[in-house]
Design a protein around this motif. Structure first.
Motif, mmCIF file in Angstrom:
data_model
loop_
_atom_site.group_PDB
_atom_site.id
_atom_site.type_symbol
_atom_site.label_atom_id
_atom_site.label_comp_id
_atom_site.label_asym_id
_atom_site.label_seq_id
_atom_site.Cartn_x
_atom_site.Cartn_y
_atom_site.Cartn_z
ATOM 1 N N SER A 20 30.885 37.470 34.508
ATOM 2 C CA SER A 20 30.247 36.164 34.506
ATOM 3 C C SER A 20 31.118 35.183 33.732
ATOM 4 N N GLN A 21 30.680 33.930 33.675
ATOM 5 C CA GLN A 21 31.389 32.957 32.852
ATOM 6 C C GLN A 21 31.171 33.291 31.372
ATOM 7 N N GLY A 22 32.117 32.859 30.553
ATOM 8 C CA GLY A 22 32.074 33.207 29.143
ATOM 9 C C GLY A 22 30.812 32.766 28.432
ATOM 10 N N PHE A 23 30.277 31.579 28.790
ATOM 11 C CA PHE A 23 29.084 31.075 28.106
ATOM 12 C C PHE A 23 27.876 31.972 28.326
ATOM 13 N N HIS A 24 27.903 32.764 29.381
ATOM 14 C CA HIS A 24 26.764 33.576 29.809
ATOM 15 C C HIS A 24 26.825 35.010 29.294
ATOM 16 N N LEU A 25 28.005 35.453 28.888
ATOM 17 C CA LEU A 25 28.202 36.876 28.615
ATOM 18 C C LEU A 25 27.451 37.398 27.400
ATOM 19 N N SER A 26 27.290 36.586 26.368
ATOM 20 C CA SER A 26 26.559 37.073 25.194
ATOM 21 C C SER A 26 25.169 37.562 25.588
ATOM 22 N N ARG A 27 24.461 36.740 26.330
ATOM 23 C CA ARG A 27 23.104 37.092 26.760
ATOM 24 C C ARG A 27 23.114 38.263 27.730
ATOM 25 N N ALA A 28 24.022 38.231 28.689
ATOM 26 C CA ALA A 28 24.047 39.274 29.709
ATOM 27 C C ALA A 28 24.385 40.642 29.121
ATOM 28 N N VAL A 29 25.403 40.698 28.275
ATOM 29 C CA VAL A 29 25.795 41.983 27.680
ATOM 30 C C VAL A 29 24.719 42.469 26.714
ATOM 31 N N TRP A 30 24.134 41.568 25.943
ATOM 32 C CA TRP A 30 23.058 41.953 25.029
ATOM 33 C C TRP A 30 21.890 42.561 25.796
ATOM 34 N N LEU A 31 21.496 41.916 26.893
ATOM 35 C CA LEU A 31 20.407 42.454 27.708
ATOM 36 C C LEU A 31 20.768 43.813 28.292
ATOM 37 N N ALA A 32 21.975 43.922 28.839
ATOM 38 C CA ALA A 32 22.394 45.200 29.426
ATOM 39 C C ALA A 32 22.308 46.318 28.394
ATOM 40 N N LYS A 33 22.803 46.070 27.207
ATOM 41 C CA LYS A 33 22.772 47.085 26.161
ATOM 42 C C LYS A 33 21.341 47.412 25.744
ATOM 43 N N SER A 34 20.478 46.395 25.747
ATOM 44 C CA SER A 34 19.086 46.645 25.367
ATOM 45 C C SER A 34 18.382 47.545 26.377
ATOM 46 N N PHE A 35 18.899 47.590 27.609
ATOM 47 C CA PHE A 35 18.349 48.471 28.643
ATOM 48 C C PHE A 35 19.146 49.773 28.764
ATOM 49 N N GLY A 54 31.012 27.618 43.796
ATOM 50 C CA GLY A 54 32.301 27.812 43.133
ATOM 51 C C GLY A 54 32.188 28.750 41.940
ATOM 52 N N MET A 55 31.123 28.601 41.179
ATOM 53 C CA MET A 55 30.913 29.460 40.023
ATOM 54 C C MET A 55 30.708 30.918 40.453
ATOM 55 N N LEU A 56 29.951 31.100 41.524
ATOM 56 C CA LEU A 56 29.690 32.454 42.005
ATOM 57 C C LEU A 56 30.943 33.071 42.619
ATOM 58 N N LYS A 57 31.731 32.284 43.351
ATOM 59 C CA LYS A 57 32.983 32.804 43.907
ATOM 60 C C LYS A 57 33.907 33.291 42.797
ATOM 61 N N CYS A 58 33.932 32.545 41.703
ATOM 62 C CA CYS A 58 34.761 32.955 40.563
ATOM 63 C C CYS A 58 34.350 34.341 40.080
ATOM 64 N N ARG A 59 33.051 34.573 39.966
ATOM 65 C CA ARG A 59 32.548 35.873 39.505
ATOM 66 C C ARG A 59 32.902 36.982 40.494
ATOM 67 N N ILE A 60 32.660 36.707 41.778
ATOM 68 C CA ILE A 60 32.933 37.743 42.782
ATOM 69 C C ILE A 60 34.433 38.028 42.867
ATOM 70 N N ASN A 61 35.246 36.989 42.813
ATOM 71 C CA ASN A 61 36.701 37.191 42.869
ATOM 72 C C ASN A 61 37.201 38.040 41.712
ATOM 73 N N LYS A 62 36.660 37.804 40.530
ATOM 74 C CA LYS A 62 37.052 38.617 39.374
ATOM 75 C C LYS A 62 36.631 40.069 39.591
ATOM 76 N N ALA A 63 35.420 40.275 40.110
ATOM 77 C CA ALA A 63 34.961 41.634 40.377
ATOM 78 C C ALA A 63 35.812 42.301 41.459
ATOM 79 N N ILE A 64 36.197 41.543 42.481
ATOM 80 C CA ILE A 64 37.057 42.085 43.540
ATOM 81 C C ILE A 64 38.390 42.528 42.962
ATOM 82 N N ASP A 65 38.936 41.732 42.064
ATOM 83 C CA ASP A 65 40.200 42.078 41.417
ATOM 84 C C ASP A 65 40.060 43.372 40.601
#
Length: 212
Positions: free
Chosen positions: A150-165, A69-80
């Motif tokens: 991603s879900q909101g709780f995860h975005l701080s880490r994910a965006v920080w990592l992306a920017k670091s790369f 369910g969590m992954l479907k939420c992410r994919i559905n948002k990306a599809i939109d």
């Protein structure tokens, strides 16, 4: 101080050291990003995004070859976002190395059945973790502009990592009832782990069983 006293206080010292490391490494992410949060975490897009933007969807588990369910939420948002031309490609990153657990296969099938052209889908079966996924997005897939979904709780880490790369990244939250206290709590040591991995410039894993 006698050896007996040293041994008596050693566990407490280790606990305090662990808490210090966890607090410091979390602050690295949480202090750096909030100043830019209104630019990095968006609930909608302005329509002025880079036309070369790639939508990055990070894995979140599959069950009987179906996205969770969590992954479907992410994919559905990306599809939109894809349907509204907010991204020209989609990178689906997860664990696709096990014959009985092909996360990226399930993600690709779900996206393609819901309107994403097959030629616009990239999959990374070696995205064993957030760190692996975003490091490989930059180094293997050469992504320079991205929207991380991603879900909101995860975005701080994910965006920080992306920017670091060196990825010019924004985050789009996808929050559901599955975003519980457990996931927020789990994110605390996860931030510490990824901050340390980034400091030591650890390479991405080539095998799911490797230990960082």
């Amino acid at each position: 101080m006698t050896l007996r006293k040293v041994l008596k206080w050693a566990p407490l010292g280790l606990v305090l050291m662990a808490l210090l490391v966890i607090s410091f490494t979390n602050l690295i992410i949480l202090i750096q990003l909030p100043f830019y949060k209104k630019f990095n975490f968006l609930t909608h897009l302005s329509g002025r995004e880079n036309p070369e933007t790639t939508l990055i969807v990070l894995g979140a588990g599959v069950w009987r070859n179906e996205p969770s369910g969590m992954l479907k939420c992410r994919i559905n948002k990306a599809i939109d976002l894809y349907a509204r031309d907010r991204g020209h490609k989609m990178l689906l990153s997860g664990d696709g190395t096990d014959n009985h657990y092909r996360e990226t296969n399930a993600m690709r099938e779900y996206a393609s059945l819901n309107g994403v052209r097959v030629e616009d889908i990239m999959t990374d079966p070696l995205g064993f973790s957030t760190y692996d996924s975003l490091r490989r997005a930059a180094e293997v897939f050469n992504i320079r502009n991205a929207i991380v979904v991603s879900q909101g709780f995860h975005l701080s880490r994910a965006v920080w990592l992306a920017k670091s790369f060196s990825i010019d990244a924004m985050g789009i939250p996808c929050d559901t009832e599955t975003s519980t206290f457990y996931y927020h709590l789990r994110e605390i040591p996860a931030r510490s782990k990824d901050t340390l991995l980034r400091w030591f410039n650890s390479p991405s894993r080539k095998n799911r069983d490797e230990i960082f």
